[in-house]
Design an enzyme around this catalytic site. Structure first.
Site, PDB file in Angstrom:
ATOM      1  N   GLY A 184      -1.660  -1.883  -6.567  1.00 14.84           N
ATOM      2  CA  GLY A 184      -2.737  -1.139  -7.208  1.00 14.84           C
ATOM      3  C   GLY A 184      -2.437  -0.721  -8.623  1.00 14.84           C
ATOM      4  N   CYS A 242       8.642   8.188  -9.445  1.00 15.59           N
ATOM      5  CA  CYS A 242       8.296   7.189  -8.440  1.00 15.59           C
ATOM      6  C   CYS A 242       8.956   7.478  -7.099  1.00 15.59           C
ATOM      7  CB  CYS A 242       8.714   5.815  -8.954  1.00 15.59           C
ATOM      8  SG  CYS A 242       8.283   4.437  -7.903  1.00 15.59           S
ATOM      9  N   SER A 260      -4.314   1.531  -4.169  1.00 19.91           N
ATOM     10  CA  SER A 260      -3.913   0.420  -3.306  1.00 19.91           C
ATOM     11  C   SER A 260      -4.935   0.181  -2.205  1.00 19.91           C
ATOM     12  CB  SER A 260      -2.526   0.670  -2.717  1.00 19.91           C
ATOM     13  OG  SER A 260      -2.489   1.852  -1.943  1.00 19.91           O
ATOM     14  N   MET A 272       0.825  -1.200   0.000  1.00 18.65           N
ATOM     15  CA  MET A 272       0.000   0.000   0.000  1.00 18.65           C
ATOM     16  C   MET A 272       0.861   1.253   0.000  1.00 18.65           C
ATOM     17  SD  MET A 272      -3.216  -0.941   2.464  1.00 18.65           S
ATOM     18  CE  MET A 272      -4.046   0.576   1.932  1.00 18.65           C
ATOM     19  N   SER A 273       0.385   2.271  -0.723  1.00 22.18           N
ATOM     20  CA  SER A 273       1.109   3.531  -0.848  1.00 22.18           C
ATOM     21  C   SER A 273       0.451   4.666  -0.101  1.00 22.18           C
ATOM     22  CB  SER A 273       1.207   3.914  -2.326  1.00 22.18           C
ATOM     23  OG  SER A 273      -0.099   4.159  -2.848  1.00 22.18           O
ATOM     24  N   GLY A 274      -0.779   4.461   0.356  1.00 18.96           N
ATOM     25  CA  GLY A 274      -1.553   5.529   0.951  1.00 18.96           C
ATOM     26  C   GLY A 274      -2.550   6.130  -0.012  1.00 18.96           C
ATOM     27  N   GLY A 275      -2.489   5.716  -1.289  1.00 18.41           N
ATOM     28  CA  GLY A 275      -3.394   6.233  -2.310  1.00 18.41           C
ATOM     29  C   GLY A 275      -4.654   5.409  -2.446  1.00 18.41           C
ATOM     30  N   VAL A 276      -5.575   5.903  -3.268  1.00 19.74           N
ATOM     31  CA  VAL A 276      -6.881   5.263  -3.406  1.00 19.74           C
ATOM     32  C   VAL A 276      -6.786   3.941  -4.160  1.00 19.74           C
ATOM     33  CG1 VAL A 276      -7.479   6.485  -5.531  1.00 19.74           C
ATOM     34  CG2 VAL A 276      -9.302   5.691  -4.010  1.00 19.74           C
ATOM     35  N   CYS A 335      12.277   1.236 -10.818  1.00 19.88           N
ATOM     36  CA  CYS A 335      11.753   1.030  -9.471  1.00 19.88           C
ATOM     37  C   CYS A 335      10.923  -0.244  -9.386  1.00 19.88           C
ATOM     38  CB  CYS A 335      10.918   2.232  -9.044  1.00 19.88           C
ATOM     39  SG  CYS A 335      10.266   2.120  -7.367  1.00 19.88           S
TER      40      CYS A 335
END
Length: 491
Positions: A242, A314, A93, A87-91, A218
């Site tokens: 995601g 990235c 993921s 998870m990246s903190g974004g919608v 990356c």
């Protein structure tokens, strides 16, 4: 180990998966090194999903949104599988995690810190004082210290606008909302790996006048490299991300395919994965469009459903003055460079090769028509930049590229495509319409690939990644080493 040229025919099965496979997505992978099982061996379905109301998405019915969701079979999952969600903190993921919570599988969450501004963008004063006894090269053993050229004129460094703490906080909030226990949420610091395996090599390419793609690097080196190394190696343990793409796991091997949402498709960035990595990857968003993901996130009441999409390189983020940012990490050239014309006229000095890319407009005063960057690293000292008049100048239109050490996802070009003329699509940038072309091996080196375009592509630079597809099936990619334009020799 990557396989040599296919002994089997993948072409028919990969093409068939386009019509029979609904949704396989983004980047997930497995781990090579064992770790404590206490974080992963938990009872199935321990997460209790919150009750939500349907008020968020009045424009679509609940059944319509439910139809968007992939099945376990489509994703290649079985009951009891272990899935780690990156998870990246974004919608994107967050929605990936929520989709997987529908299934009877073991789930845990991992968050990567790959860029720390306090380490990688420290002030000039602290850098110079702390590195006074270290090497004078721009990349010392202290991986985080930028070059002393970073703050000319006393300017403060271009600090990162991206705060990983806020992103991690969003990961915690979403996970808690979905009933993921705190002990199943893990943070891993891969800042040093990102620096040495992605960012530092990219800076070297920028210094030499190329245009690298750190996002491709990356995915290959970090998300499906270093991250896999810190996760347990189990046969049915997958990594979910995601990304917008599809992975087909049928017939005992895994192939990468474009996402339904062509505007969001990210297979270009995933084009240097190998078959092993794909076999451990779950991409739940491949059959969804970005608006559908937003709808689902809103319907499920995810805490970050309205969060803006991250942009830029990235893990580094978007930069207002990217050239100034890169200047923090480069060595000043021995001689100043200039913008020059085809007839040898010197027009103006420039601040560094990394401030420009091929096809970019060059802002030069008192010119009869706009000038554009055609070639970098020219002149006696290799620091000048050639500019040409007009956006359609022949030196800007590329009809052939050469790549070194081309990466075939499955070890080689499928034998069905030995004659590629008219059968493959090529992209040299993420956001571009694919063009038809022909792929051939360099007669001097079979690791190198030559790509000829049916129609010339404007603004192609060494360092960019050329990726190849057959229909929606991604075959691999390579870094461009040389180009040939309509009017001129190779770079």
């Amino acid at each position: 180990m990557p396989r040599p040229l296919f002994a089997r025919s993948l072409l028919a099965s990969a093409s068939a998966s386009t019509s029979t496979s609904r949704c396989q997505c983004r980047q997930s992978s497995v781990w090579k090194r064992s770790a404590s099982r206490t974080l992963y061996d938990v009872p199935l379905a321990t997460h209790r999903l919150p009750e939500v109301r349907w008020s968020h998405t009045a424009s679509s019915s609940k059944s319509e949104l439910q139809e968007l969701l992939p099945t376990m079979e489509e994703l290649g999952l079985k009951a009891g599988d272990h899935v780690t969600v990156a998870m990246s903190g974004g919608v994107d993921s967050a929605t990936t995690l929520r989709i997987l919570c529908e299934f009877p599988i073991h789930i845990d969450v991992i968050f990567m810190r790959n860029w720390d501004p306090l380490l990688s963008e420290s002030s000039l004063s602290s850098s110079s004082s702390s590195s006074s006894s270290s090497s004078s090269t721009p990349f010392s053993f202290s991986y985080a210290n930028p070059s002393s050229s970073s703050s000319k004129g006393g300017k403060s460094p271009n600090l990162s606008p991206c705060q990983w703490e806020q992103d991690y906080s969003d990961v915690i909030r979403v996970s808690k909302h979905l009933g993921i226990p705190k002990e199943k949420i893990r943070l891993v610091d891969l800042s040093k790996e990102y620096w040495s395996r992605v960012f530092e090599p990219a800076v070297g390419v920028w210094e030499r006048g190329g245009t690298p793609n750190p996002d491709v690097d990356c995915n290959r080196e970090i998300k499906f490299g270093a991250l896999l190394d810190v996760l347990p190696h189990e046969e049915r343990h997958f990594l979910a991300t995601g990304h917008y793409g599809r992975v087909n796991h049928s017939n005992g091997y895994s192939t990468l395919h474009r996402a339904k949402d062509k505007a969001k498709d990210q297979t270009y960035y995933l084009s240097q994965m190998n078959e092993y990595q794909l076999s451990r990857t779950i991409l739940p968003l491949g059959r969804l469009t970005k608006p559908s993901v937003r709808q689902l996130a809103s319907h499920w009441g995810l805490p970050n459903h309205a969060k803006e999409e991250s942009m830029g390189v990235c893990f580094i983020g978007e930069r207002g003055k990217f050239g100034d940012f890169i200047s923090q990490y480069t060595s000043p050239p021995e001689s100043a460079g200039h913008l020059v014309t085809l007839n040898g006229e010197t027009l103006a000095p420039h601040k560094g090769l990394w401030y420009y890319t091929i096809g970019q407009r060059a802002k030069v005063a008192n010119q009869l028509q706009p000038l554009f960057i055609a070639k970098k690293g020219v002149g006696e000292d290799g620091q000048d930049i050639l500019v040409v008049p007009g956006q359609d100048h022949p030196l800007l239109l590329c009809n052939r590229v050469y790549t070194d050490d081309f990466h075939w996802i499955h070890g080689g070009l499928p034998r069905d495509l030995n004659n590629t003329e008219g059968k493959v699509n090529i992209q040299v940038r993420h956001r571009m319409e694919p063009v038809k072309g022909t792929v051939s091996q360099d007669p001097q080196d079979d690791k190198k690939v030559i790509i000829d375009f049916e129609e010339p592509i404007p603004g192609v630079s060494p360092g960019q990644v050329a990726a190849i597809w057959h229909d929606d099936w991604c075959l691999g990619s390579g870094v461009i080493s040389d180009t040939r334009c309509e009017d001129g020799p190779e770079d």
